[in-house]
Design a protein around this motif. Structure first.
Motif, short mmCIF file in Angstrom:
data_model
loop_
_atom_site.label_atom_id
_atom_site.label_comp_id
_atom_site.label_asym_id
_atom_site.label_seq_id
_atom_site.Cartn_x
_atom_site.Cartn_y
_atom_site.Cartn_z
N GLU B 56 0.84 -1.21 0.00
CA GLU B 56 0.00 0.00 0.00
C GLU B 56 0.87 1.25 0.00
OE1 GLU B 56 -3.91 -1.53 2.51
OE2 GLU B 56 -2.28 -0.53 3.56
N TYR B 97 -6.32 7.70 0.50
CA TYR B 97 -6.15 6.25 0.37
C TYR B 97 -6.81 5.53 1.54
CZ TYR B 97 -3.86 1.87 -0.87
OH TYR B 97 -3.62 0.57 -1.25
N ARG B 104 -14.37 1.18 1.35
CA ARG B 104 -14.61 -0.17 0.81
C ARG B 104 -15.09 -1.10 1.91
NH1 ARG B 104 -9.73 0.52 -2.30
NH2 ARG B 104 -8.54 -0.60 -0.73
N GLU B 108 -18.56 -3.04 2.37
CA GLU B 108 -18.58 -4.50 2.44
C GLU B 108 -19.12 -5.02 3.76
OE1 GLU B 108 -14.50 -5.24 1.78
OE2 GLU B 108 -14.61 -4.76 -0.36
#
Lengths: 190, 196
Positions: B56, B97, B104, B108
């Motif tokens: 990352e 980021y 996300r 989810e």
């Protein structure tokens, strides 16, 4: 002088000497409660000190990147290394048996062409690639501008992370089930 | 060493009374040397935050320099010293980021399962494009106070050489350099805090 002072001082010395200190390793050496402050001190050093002269390899990779060429490919060819040589050295550096070489070769090809999502690559791979190429991990440049543009790579094979995608054709051609090589190149972060 | 060219950060050609400062070309910013010089320090900066890990970190570094390259090639003239601009972009890129990663997970995971220590910073998306905007830089310079703020505004926003700023402010050129150095130091300090 406190432990934190010593760590910050050591980081500064290594940074100015061009010894490529790893900020994350320095944070790991500090007690949990002091890590935020050490991080601040490290950033203060980076902000205060002019950046050291870049290594020739870094400049070479940057110039390749700005020409739209894959930086890692440029580095390898400048050193006169064949891809097969690098793949064998990389497999050995990662401690993998010879039978895994074909799988490593596919992933290395993707990596060299800037088509492998960086977030999925394990730290061990970055370290191994840097060692094989004879450069500092911090200098390594693995992609060029545009590598993430739509259409640049034929994706998509998604593993654990949403961002972790590998060229479908290349991965589909790999023999056998997913194994430790897949994990090294797509199982990150970490 | 292949070659060593000095980093020409700013080369203002605008003089008093000019309405806007011109954009610098890619050559004036010496793009290859800027990217090569800051490639490693930006990695240290990202890793020192402890907010992203493994590959990352490389993704974030890539994102920072994609933006810097695109902007400089597009004629962007940063209203901050180049190092400060790059570290500022780095801070925002990390925030963006982390926000995207948290988003996300938010998408989810069922509501209530979000990690409490990593709130989604939706504002980070908006900050991403602000480094070149005058109002952001003006706000930074206002924080410096009268003397340092005036000098930085005249030098970076109005495009005067430091010697011209010194003359306008009635101080010596040496004094102007000292004030400039002190102001940059304070801005860097704020960027360090911003990255935490």
């Amino acid at each position: 002088m406190t432990h934190l002072d010593r760590l910050a001082r050591e980081f500064r010395r290594q940074y100015l000497d061009g010894a490529h200190p790893d900020a994350a390793e320095f944070l790991d050496r500090a007690p949990q409660d002091d890590r935020q402050e050490l991080g601040q001190r490290i950033r203060a050093i980076l902000a205060e000190e002019p950046p050291p002269d870049p290594a020739p390899e870094t400049l070479l990779m940057v110039q390749a990147m700005l020409r739209g060429q894959p930086p890692l490919l440029e580095l390898r060819t400048s050193k006169g290394m064949t891809r097969d040589q690098v793949v064998t050295d990389l497999r050995e550096e990662l401690g993998l048996e010879p039978a895994k070489e074909q799988r490593v070769a596919v992933y290395y090809h993707e990596l060299e062409n800037g088509q492998l999502p960086l977030a999925g690559i394990r730290d061990r791979v970055f370290d191994a690639v840097a060692k094989v190429m004879g450069v500092a991990r911090a200098s390594l440049m693995l992609k060029g501008p545009g590598a993430d543009d739509p259409g640049h790579a034929q994706v998509v094979f998604a593993r654990a992370e949403p961002g972790a995608q590998v060229s479908l054709d290349a991965v589909a051609a790999l023999p056998g089930d997913p194994d430790e090589v897949d994990d090294l190149f797509t199982g990150g972060p970490g | 060493m292949l070659y060593r060219r000095p980093l020409r950060i700013l080369n203002p050609t605008v003089r008093k009374g000019s309405p806007t400062a011109p954009s610098l070309t890619r050559d004036e910013y010496d793009l290859d040397h800027v990217v090569a010089s800051y490639w490693e320090p930006v990695l240290h900066w990202i890793r020192s935050t402890g907010r992203v890990r493994g590959g990352e970190v490389e993704e974030v570094r890539q994102e920072v320099f994609l933006r810097v390259t695109r902007e400089i090639q597009g004629g962007m003239r940063y209203r901050l010293p180049i190092g400060a601009a790059i570290y500022r972009i780095t801070n925002w890129t990390i925030q963006g980021y982390v926000a995207r990663a948290a988003g996300r997970r938010e998408h989810e995971q069922p509501v209530g399962d979000m990690p409490a220590h990593e709130p989604v910073d939706h504002g980070a998306y908006d900050q991403i494009d602000q480094v070149g905007q005058d109002e952001v830089v003006e706000a930074l310079f206002r924080r410096l106070g009268d003397r340092e703020g005036t000098l930085m505004t005249m030098h970076y926003l109005e495009g005067l050489e430091l010697s011209e700023v010194a003359e306008a402010m009635g101080i010596t050129a040496n004094n102007a350099h000292q004030i400039h150095h002190r102001a940059k130091h304070r801005i860097h300090g704020w960027l360090v805090e911003e990255g935490t």
